[in-house]
Design an enzyme around this catalytic site. Structure first.
Site, mmCIF file in Angstrom:
data_model
loop_
_atom_site.group_PDB
_atom_site.id
_atom_site.type_symbol
_atom_site.label_atom_id
_atom_site.label_comp_id
_atom_site.label_asym_id
_atom_site.label_seq_id
_atom_site.Cartn_x
_atom_site.Cartn_y
_atom_site.Cartn_z
ATOM 1 N N HIS A 153 0.891 -1.242 0.049
ATOM 2 C CA HIS A 153 0.116 0.280 0.022
ATOM 3 C C HIS A 153 0.979 1.194 -0.026
ATOM 4 C CE1 HIS A 153 0.367 0.855 4.355
ATOM 5 N NE2 HIS A 153 0.317 -0.187 4.464
ATOM 6 N N ASP A 161 6.112 1.875 6.819
ATOM 7 C CA ASP A 161 5.026 1.294 6.500
ATOM 8 C C ASP A 161 4.148 1.944 5.564
ATOM 9 O OD1 ASP A 161 2.640 -0.068 6.686
ATOM 10 O OD2 ASP A 161 1.994 0.362 8.985
ATOM 11 N N GLU A 202 -5.088 1.046 2.327
ATOM 12 C CA GLU A 202 -5.126 0.295 3.527
ATOM 13 C C GLU A 202 -5.352 0.674 4.793
ATOM 14 O OE1 GLU A 202 -2.961 -2.769 5.982
ATOM 15 O OE2 GLU A 202 -2.532 -0.688 5.655
ATOM 16 N N GLU A 203 -4.410 1.788 5.261
ATOM 17 C CA GLU A 203 -4.411 2.309 6.513
ATOM 18 C C GLU A 203 -5.783 2.453 7.177
ATOM 19 O OE1 GLU A 203 -2.115 1.973 8.574
ATOM 20 O OE2 GLU A 203 -0.347 2.244 7.429
ATOM 21 N N ASP A 240 4.104 -6.292 3.732
ATOM 22 C CA ASP A 240 3.699 -5.256 4.755
ATOM 23 C C ASP A 240 5.087 -5.490 5.886
ATOM 24 O OD1 ASP A 240 2.770 -3.006 6.226
ATOM 25 O OD2 ASP A 240 0.854 -3.739 5.099
ATOM 26 N N HIS A 297 4.100 2.552 13.479
ATOM 27 C CA HIS A 297 3.102 3.673 13.555
ATOM 28 C C HIS A 297 3.570 4.539 14.370
ATOM 29 C CE1 HIS A 297 -0.879 1.649 11.675
ATOM 30 N NE2 HIS A 297 0.200 1.655 10.926
#
Length: 376
Positions: free
Chosen positions: A71, A189, A223-224, A244, A324
């Site tokens: 992503h 990410d 995706e997030e 990922d 994150h």
């Protein structure tokens, strides 16, 4: 046989991706960047109505087709309100903790084309003023605000600058790639995963090695926020490998300098046969790897299955510390992911084109009794 992965390309592409803002909902710029890379590699592609990329590398056989997905969208934020003190209320885009937003440098993307810079700060940001109140204030998004780098002392000045409720806020990655291979920055990410896919594709194209079967490279844009690869797949795709992050933590088994094959995430187990096929490729080519299980995590694969796609799925991961948040990975891990992708795309599909999708006993890639003792 392993193909050479261009290390300069790996490093330069990662840095360029990290410096391109792309919070979920504002991904056109990063989509254009990836399309330009595909143009350079002479890989054909098409865009969905929403802007996801479906590229195709032609293989030696037409079917069954494969897909590899990562992503392009990242975490971000949005303006919730204009405050009388000239600062901005803020809410998150995607799921990330407010404590990792404190101190982040950001850009506010206004509708009139203006891009303002600023910093996300807690409401009580100075110990000289609030003393112990700084430590006592709970970490929560409602206790954060954006300090804008402009002479705005109230709502009227913010309005004149072009700031509106709903403006996108991108969080600066501030990437640092060290000579020893460590990479620090936000949004690894999943831009590290995107980089690994592009590097693997470059190695295949430049070596004139065609994949065994036609393969789609899927670059998703939401995706997030839970959408992922739900809408970008074609019906003829039989198996999909998502790329990922694998989280590094005391209770995890993620390989910090290699590739990690995820056996299960929060949406359930991945296809056993496909995961073991990837493990077998790592063993055969001596690619550093580990296996792991993630309890609070999902990927593009989950969204694809939830959308009703009848495909086998697996997840391979680059190593990521502090996901994150202030993330860190290593170029060795990205290289391992790229090497595994090259091997996977050149290998035969798990099963043939017949209707027996389970396959015969001879086709099914079970571990032999002698190999059971060597399992990690």
């Amino acid at each position: 046989m392993q193909l050479k992965i261009d290390q300069d390309y790996l490093r330069d592409t990662l840095k360029a991706l990290l410096e391109t803002p792309s919070p979920s909902g504002m991904t056109d710029e990063v989509v254009r960047f990836v399309c330009s890379e595909l143009d350079t590699l002479k890989i054909s592609y098409e865009l969905t109505r929403r802007g996801a990329i479906r590229a195709t590398i032609k293989g030696r056989n037409d079917a069954p087709r494969r897909a590899v997905a990562a992503h392009l969208d990242t975490l971000g934020a949005m303006v919730k309100g204009l405050k009388r003190n000239g600062r901005l209320r803020v809410v998150p885009i995607g799921h990330w903790n407010a404590r990792f937003a404190e101190g982040a440098r950001v850009k506010i993307h206004c509708d009139n084309g203006t891009v303002l810079t600023g910093t996300i700060l807690p409401l009580k940001a100075s110990g000289h003023t609030y003393n112990k109140g700084v430590d006592e204030q709970p970490s929560a998004w409602e206790n954060l605000e954006i300090r804008v780098d402009a002479t705005a002392v109230g709502v009227d000045e913010l309005w004149e600058l072009g700031v509106r409720v709903g403006d996108f806020v991108s969080v600066d990655s501030q990437p640092q790639i060290h000579p020893n291979g460590f990479v620090n920055g936000r949004h690894l990410d999943d831009k590290a995963g995107v980089t690994s896919i592009l590097a693997a594709a470059k190695a295949l194209v430049e070596s004139d090695q065609k994949p065994y079967a036609d393969c789609h490279l899927l670059f998703t844009i939401s995706e997030e926020v839970g959408v992922g690869a739900s809408h970008v797949l074609h019906g003829e795709v039989a198996e999909m490998v998502s790329v990922d992050n694998g989280t590094i933590a005391p209770d995890q088994n993620t390989c910090e300098y290699g590739v990690t094959i995820a056996m299960q995430d929060s949406s359930g187990p991945f296809d056993r046969a496909l995961s073991q096929h990837l493990i077998g490729l790592c063993k055969r080519e001596e690619i550093e790897f580990s296996r792991d299980v993630f309890l609070y995590y999902r990927s593009d694969a989950a969204a694809a299955l939830e959308a009703g796609n009848d495909i086998r799925t697996a997840l391979i991961c680059f190593a990521l510390d502090a996901s994150h948040g202030w993330e860190r990975s290593h170029l060795r891990s990205l290289n391992s992911v790229a090497q595994l992708l090259v091997q996977y795309l050149q290998s035969k599909p798990l099963f043939g084109e017949d209707e027996n999708v389970i396959g015969s006993d001879q086709d099914y890639p079970l571990i032999t009794p002698n190999e059971k003792l060597q399992r990690h």
